[in-house]
Design a protein around this motif. Structure first.
Motif, short mmCIF file in Angstrom:
data_model
loop_
_atom_site.label_atom_id
_atom_site.label_comp_id
_atom_site.label_asym_id
_atom_site.label_seq_id
_atom_site.Cartn_x
_atom_site.Cartn_y
_atom_site.Cartn_z
N LEU A 24 0.80 -1.05 -0.02
CA LEU A 24 0.01 0.08 -0.01
C LEU A 24 0.84 1.08 0.18
O LEU A 24 0.64 2.03 -0.72
N VAL A 25 1.89 1.32 0.96
CA VAL A 25 2.63 2.47 0.96
C VAL A 25 3.40 2.52 -0.31
O VAL A 25 3.32 3.90 -0.90
N LEU A 26 3.91 1.62 -0.80
CA LEU A 26 4.85 1.95 -2.09
C LEU A 26 3.97 1.97 -3.08
O LEU A 26 4.27 3.08 -4.12
N TYR A 27 3.05 1.52 -3.47
CA TYR A 27 2.31 1.66 -4.73
C TYR A 27 1.49 2.88 -4.60
O TYR A 27 1.24 3.64 -5.61
N TRP A 28 0.63 2.97 -3.54
CA TRP A 28 -0.37 4.15 -3.36
C TRP A 28 0.26 5.41 -2.86
O TRP A 28 0.23 6.55 -3.77
N ALA A 29 1.01 5.50 -1.94
CA ALA A 29 1.73 6.59 -1.45
C ALA A 29 2.77 6.96 -2.27
O ALA A 29 2.86 8.29 -2.52
N TRP A 30 3.59 6.30 -2.39
CA TRP A 30 4.77 6.53 -3.16
C TRP A 30 4.94 6.46 -4.64
O TRP A 30 5.89 6.78 -5.45
N ALA A 32 5.04 3.89 -6.72
CA ALA A 32 5.93 2.81 -7.29
C ALA A 32 5.13 1.85 -8.46
O ALA A 32 4.01 1.71 -8.23
N ASP A 33 5.67 1.58 -9.27
CA ASP A 33 5.16 0.45 -10.35
C ASP A 33 4.65 -0.82 -9.41
O ASP A 33 5.22 -1.10 -8.51
N ALA A 34 3.56 -1.58 -10.14
CA ALA A 34 3.03 -2.79 -9.14
C ALA A 34 4.29 -3.95 -9.14
O ALA A 34 4.39 -4.34 -8.21
N MET A 35 5.00 -4.19 -10.15
CA MET A 35 6.10 -5.01 -9.92
C MET A 35 7.07 -4.70 -8.79
O MET A 35 7.46 -5.68 -8.04
N THR A 36 7.62 -3.58 -8.72
CA THR A 36 8.51 -2.96 -7.77
C THR A 36 7.62 -3.15 -6.41
O THR A 36 8.29 -3.79 -5.47
N ALA A 37 6.74 -2.82 -6.41
CA ALA A 37 5.92 -2.58 -5.11
C ALA A 37 5.84 -4.12 -4.75
O ALA A 37 6.18 -4.29 -3.43
#
Length: 162
Positions: A24-30, A32-37
Motif C-alpha cells: 500500500l505504501v509503495l504503490y499508493w503513497a509513493w 511505485a510501479d506494481a512489480m516493484t511494489a
C-alpha cells in the motif's frame, strides 16, 4: 500437526499483513510501479515469516538443519512469490485502462496479491513441513536384531522425567 499448522497460519497472516502495508505504501503513497511494489512487499514479509515459522511454528533453533531450511524456504517461497508478483503485475496492467483512480487500483492490487497467495498456501506448508519437521531416531532393542530403529516426530515426543 494441528499446532504447527495453526502457528504457520498465524505467522503467514502476520507476514501477509506486513507485506500488504508495504504494498500500500509503495504503490499508493509513493506511486511505485506494481512489480516493484509487490516484489519489495513480498521480500519484506518473507524474512519475519521465515523466522516465525522456523522458531515458533516448528520450534527449531540453533544451527542444526538451518541451511536446509533456508534453502527450502527460498525455493518454495520464491515460487509462490513469482506467482504473487506476476498476478499483481498483470492485474495492474488489466486495471490501468479501466480504473484511473490510483486508490481504487491499489485496492484491486491488494485483492490480487492476497488471492494469489491462497492457492499455494497449503502446498507451501506441506513442502516446508518435510524439511522443518525434525525427526529423531529411537533405537528399539530386539532380541533377534539390535539394529532396528523407528523414526519419531519430535513435535510429539515428551521429555522423560529423571
Amino acid at each position: 500437526m494441528t499446532r504447527i499448522f495453526t502457528r504457520y497460519t498465524v505467522a503467514s497472516l502476520i507476514a501477509t499483513g506486513i507485506s500488504q502495508v508495504v504494498l500500500l505504501v509503495l504503490y499508493w503513497a509513493w506511486e511505485a510501479d506494481a512489480m516493484t511494489a509487490s516484489t519489495i512487499a513480498f521480500l519484506v514479509g518473507s524474512l519475519p515469516h521465515f523466522l516465525m515459522i522456523r522458531r515458533w511454528a516448528w520450534g527449531n533453533k540453533g544451527k542444526a538443519g538451518r541451511q536446509a531450511e533456508i534453502l527450502a524456504y527460498i525455493v518454495v517461497t520464491a515460487a509462490g512469490g513469482v506467482l504473487s508478483i506476476g498476478i499483481t503485475t498483470v492485474m495492474d496492467w488489466l486495471l490501468d485502462p479501466l480504473i484511473t483512480d490510483r486508490g481504487w487500483r491499489t485496492i484491486g492490487l491488494v485483492v490480487a496479491y492476497l488471492a494469489s497467495g491462497a492457492p499455494v498456501f497449503l502446498l507451501k506448508f506441506f513442502a516446508l513441513d518435510k524439511v522443518f519437521r525434525r525427526r529423531e531416531i529411537h533405537h528399539t532393542p530386539d532380541a533377534d536384531n539390535d539394529s532396528q530403529h523407528t523414526e519419531t516426530d519430535t513435535s510429539t515426543v515428551q521429555p522423560h522425567a529423571a
